[in-house]
Design an enzyme around this catalytic site. Structure first.
Site, PDB file in Angstrom:
ATOM      1  N   LYS A  42      50.054 140.058  52.333  1.00 31.15           N
ATOM      2  CA  LYS A  42      49.292 140.412  53.528  1.00 31.15           C
ATOM      3  C   LYS A  42      50.210 140.415  54.745  1.00 31.15           C
ATOM      4  O   LYS A  42      51.323 139.903  54.709  1.00 31.15           O
ATOM      5  CB  LYS A  42      48.141 139.429  53.733  1.00 31.15           C
ATOM      6  CG  LYS A  42      48.581 137.996  53.982  1.00 31.15           C
ATOM      7  CD  LYS A  42      47.381 137.076  54.142  1.00 31.15           C
ATOM      8  CE  LYS A  42      47.839 135.636  54.393  1.00 31.15           C
ATOM      9  NZ  LYS A  42      46.697 134.723  54.608  1.00 31.15           N
ATOM     10  N   ARG A 139      36.216 128.432  56.822  1.00 30.89           N
ATOM     11  CA  ARG A 139      36.309 129.873  57.081  1.00 30.89           C
ATOM     12  C   ARG A 139      35.232 130.566  56.244  1.00 30.89           C
ATOM     13  O   ARG A 139      34.178 129.998  55.977  1.00 30.89           O
ATOM     14  CB  ARG A 139      37.711 130.386  56.750  1.00 30.89           C
ATOM     15  CG  ARG A 139      38.821 129.693  57.528  1.00 30.89           C
ATOM     16  CD  ARG A 139      40.152 130.413  57.412  1.00 30.89           C
ATOM     17  NE  ARG A 139      40.620 130.590  56.050  1.00 30.89           N
ATOM     18  CZ  ARG A 139      41.857 130.954  55.725  1.00 30.89           C
ATOM     19  NH1 ARG A 139      42.754 131.170  56.677  1.00 30.89           N
ATOM     20  NH2 ARG A 139      42.230 131.094  54.469  1.00 30.89           N
ATOM     21  N   HIS A 169      40.227 127.859  48.879  1.00 31.53           N
ATOM     22  CA  HIS A 169      41.517 127.702  49.561  1.00 31.53           C
ATOM     23  C   HIS A 169      41.597 126.296  50.138  1.00 31.53           C
ATOM     24  O   HIS A 169      40.634 125.806  50.733  1.00 31.53           O
ATOM     25  CB  HIS A 169      41.661 128.735  50.678  1.00 31.53           C
ATOM     26  CG  HIS A 169      43.021 128.782  51.291  1.00 31.53           C
ATOM     27  ND1 HIS A 169      44.103 129.341  50.643  1.00 31.53           N
ATOM     28  CD2 HIS A 169      43.484 128.344  52.485  1.00 31.53           C
ATOM     29  CE1 HIS A 169      45.166 129.239  51.421  1.00 31.53           C
ATOM     30  NE2 HIS A 169      44.826 128.634  52.537  1.00 31.53           N
ATOM     31  N   ARG A 222      47.902 131.833  43.803  1.00 26.17           N
ATOM     32  CA  ARG A 222      48.259 132.780  44.858  1.00 26.17           C
ATOM     33  C   ARG A 222      49.488 132.234  45.589  1.00 26.17           C
ATOM     34  O   ARG A 222      49.430 131.150  46.176  1.00 26.17           O
ATOM     35  CB  ARG A 222      47.106 132.959  45.845  1.00 26.17           C
ATOM     36  CG  ARG A 222      45.772 133.329  45.197  1.00 26.17           C
ATOM     37  CD  ARG A 222      44.679 133.493  46.254  1.00 26.17           C
ATOM     38  NE  ARG A 222      44.551 132.335  47.124  1.00 26.17           N
ATOM     39  CZ  ARG A 222      43.766 131.295  46.888  1.00 26.17           C
ATOM     40  NH1 ARG A 222      43.046 131.234  45.775  1.00 26.17           N
ATOM     41  NH2 ARG A 222      43.689 130.295  47.758  1.00 26.17           N
ATOM     42  N   TYR A 268      66.177 137.428  84.944  1.00 25.13           N
ATOM     43  CA  TYR A 268      65.039 137.312  85.855  1.00 25.13           C
ATOM     44  C   TYR A 268      64.846 135.876  86.326  1.00 25.13           C
ATOM     45  O   TYR A 268      64.976 134.926  85.569  1.00 25.13           O
ATOM     46  CB  TYR A 268      63.749 137.767  85.161  1.00 25.13           C
ATOM     47  CG  TYR A 268      63.687 139.244  84.888  1.00 25.13           C
ATOM     48  CD1 TYR A 268      63.571 140.157  85.923  1.00 25.13           C
ATOM     49  CD2 TYR A 268      63.730 139.725  83.581  1.00 25.13           C
ATOM     50  CE1 TYR A 268      63.506 141.520  85.674  1.00 25.13           C
ATOM     51  CE2 TYR A 268      63.661 141.083  83.311  1.00 25.13           C
ATOM     52  CZ  TYR A 268      63.547 141.985  84.356  1.00 25.13           C
ATOM     53  OH  TYR A 268      63.482 143.331  84.113  1.00 25.13           O
ATOM     54  N   CYS A 314      64.541 138.999  78.235  1.00 21.75           N
ATOM     55  CA  CYS A 314      63.878 140.183  78.787  1.00 21.75           C
ATOM     56  C   CYS A 314      63.070 140.887  77.690  1.00 21.75           C
ATOM     57  O   CYS A 314      63.060 140.476  76.538  1.00 21.75           O
ATOM     58  CB  CYS A 314      64.915 141.123  79.371  1.00 21.75           C
ATOM     59  SG  CYS A 314      66.085 140.345  80.503  1.00 21.75           S
ATOM     60  N   MET A 315      62.401 141.962  78.044  1.00 22.18           N
ATOM     61  CA  MET A 315      61.598 142.682  77.070  1.00 22.18           C
ATOM     62  C   MET A 315      62.441 143.250  75.937  1.00 22.18           C
ATOM     63  O   MET A 315      62.036 143.216  74.771  1.00 22.18           O
ATOM     64  CB  MET A 315      60.828 143.830  77.751  1.00 22.18           C
ATOM     65  CG  MET A 315      59.929 144.615  76.789  1.00 22.18           C
ATOM     66  SD  MET A 315      59.042 145.974  77.573  1.00 22.18           S
ATOM     67  CE  MET A 315      57.840 145.080  78.554  1.00 22.18           C
ATOM     68  N   ASP A 316      63.640 143.751  76.258  1.00 23.58           N
ATOM     69  CA  ASP A 316      64.456 144.452  75.271  1.00 23.58           C
ATOM     70  C   ASP A 316      65.865 143.882  75.109  1.00 23.58           C
ATOM     71  O   ASP A 316      66.625 144.375  74.279  1.00 23.58           O
ATOM     72  CB  ASP A 316      64.595 145.933  75.671  1.00 23.58           C
ATOM     73  CG  ASP A 316      63.280 146.537  76.096  1.00 23.58           C
ATOM     74  OD1 ASP A 316      62.375 146.620  75.256  1.00 23.58           O
ATOM     75  OD2 ASP A 316      63.152 146.899  77.288  1.00 23.58           O
TER      76      ASP A 316
END
Length: 399
Positions: A42, A139, A169, A222, A268, A314-316
């Protein structure tokens, strides 16, 4: 080994399929031969790549695969995987016909769901179902024997339904104190005893229980996190029956290096200031890639030495304080080994105050995954290497 990139940025993740194969093989040897193993793929195989992971796990002896949602199961079928596929989460009743057509097993946990699902099916359809029991996780799942018996009766009275499995589970299988696990197990066993007839698949063990609690096996397990070479928790790591080989590593390259004078600010907010002359390198990875701002101060490895991230991520991009004057193009390892140094997934999880499960999941899809076999990049075929299933009668063929 320098990966030959076929993408257009200098950041990538390497997925070591040999280590995955070894982990699955060792788990397969650890459990009895007649206990079937479902490989949990998953969330794009916890960020590793669902198709590639599923194919390798099946090749190594897994009987089938498990996912969270129908979308994930359909993606695997489209890729050519014909082994059993179980959807562990909830599926909308209006979508069950597609699951039946693709021979995808679904989870049910309420009579109301069955009534709505049956309306979508014809007498020619056959929908394979696993009943989820909530024995203490809180759940989805039936909580009482009365509910369970109502569902069993509903499935038995509709020709388009086939009861294929039942499962639960565990909430605390990754803890050394087994009291709550044993309590859940007792409830599950009582539920099983109430059934008129046991279905073909009975499963309760996740990775932690598979590795340390043989009394939870029934006839299927599992396996998720341990397949990827990660311990279910730090607490149970010393108890693991064999070493787990990490599958995921993360790398980048220096795109800029510069020597700064004392008193210069970085990134920043100007939160980092050089105390003396310092070589600063920039690497093209940031929080948009899942390399979160809270990792400021975390080490990476460059030139086989640890180097701290300085200033805000930073973002990138992010910046590191270089141990040596280096040139652009030098490899940087954020997770994995370089030389004698290693940064583990657990180290990153500890820095982020979370669990190792979360780390590969949050490394975004814009970071390319490179799949390695025998230490070299490989094209993973969509042709199923080992289906482990008799397609006509769905009886397991135990490797």
């Amino acid at each position: 080994m320098e990966t030959q990139t076929q993408f257009f940025r200098d950041t990538w993740a390497e997925i070591n399929l040999d280590n995955l194969y070894e982990n699955v093989t060792n788990i397969r040897k650890h459990i009895p031969q007649d206990v079937r193993m479902f490989a949990v793929v998953k969330a794009n195989a916890y960020g590793h790549g669902d198709v590639q992971t599923a194919l390798t796990a099946l090749e190594a002896g897994a009987h089938g695969v498990a996912v969270a949602f129908l979308d994930e199961a359909l993606s695997l079928r489209k890729a050519g995987i014909q082994s059993p596929i179980l959807v562990l989460g909830a599926t909308r009743p209006k979508d069950v016909k597609m699951a039946a057509e693709q021979q995808i097993s679904l989870t049910t946990f309420s009579q109301e769901w069955l009534v709505e699902a049956e309306k979508q099916l014809t007498k020619e359809d056959s929908l394979h179902l696993h009943i989820k029991c909530d024995t203490g996780m809180g759940r989805i799942g039936v909580r009482t024997i009365k509910e369970l018996k109502e569902i069993e009766k509903c499935i038995a009275t509709h020709s388009s339904f086939e009861l294929e499995g039942i499962f639960t589970h565990y909430a605390t299988a990754d803890e050394l104190n087994d009291a709550y696990l044993e309590q859940q197990l007792k409830v599950f066993e009582e539920m099983l005893q109430s059934l008129d007839e046991l279905p073909p698949y009975i499963h309760s063990s996740n990775s932690a229980a598979t590795l340390r609690k043989p009394n939870t096996y029934f006839n299927a397990v599992r396996v998720g996190i341990s397949m990827y070479g990660l311990s279910p928790s730090a607490e149970v790591k010393p108890e693991l029956p064999f070493p787990l080989r990490p599958v995921f590593s993360l790398h980048s390259r220096l795109i800029s290096t510069k020597e700064l004078s004392a008193g210069e600010k970085i990134s920043y907010g100007a939160t980092y200031e050089t105390g003396e002359k310092e070589w600063i390198g920039t690497i093209p990875i940031g929080y948009a890639d899942g390399w979160l701002r809270r990792l400021q101060g975390q080490h990476v490895i460059v030139n086989s030495k640890r180097a701290p991230i300085v200033g805000r991520i930073c973002m990138d991009q992010c910046m590191i304080s270089l141990p040596d004057p280096l040139t652009p193009g030098s490899k940087v390892t954020l997770i994995g080994k370089q030389g004698q140094e290693e940064i583990t997934m657990d180290e990153i999880a500890q820095k982020l105050d979370t669990i190792n499960y979360e780390i590969p999941c949050i490394i975004s899809t814009r970071v390319p995954r490179i799949y390695l076999r025998n230490g070299e990049p490989t094209e993973v075929s969509n042709k199923l290497l080992s289906s482990n299933i008799d397609a006509e009668n769905r009886n397991p063929q135990i490797p």
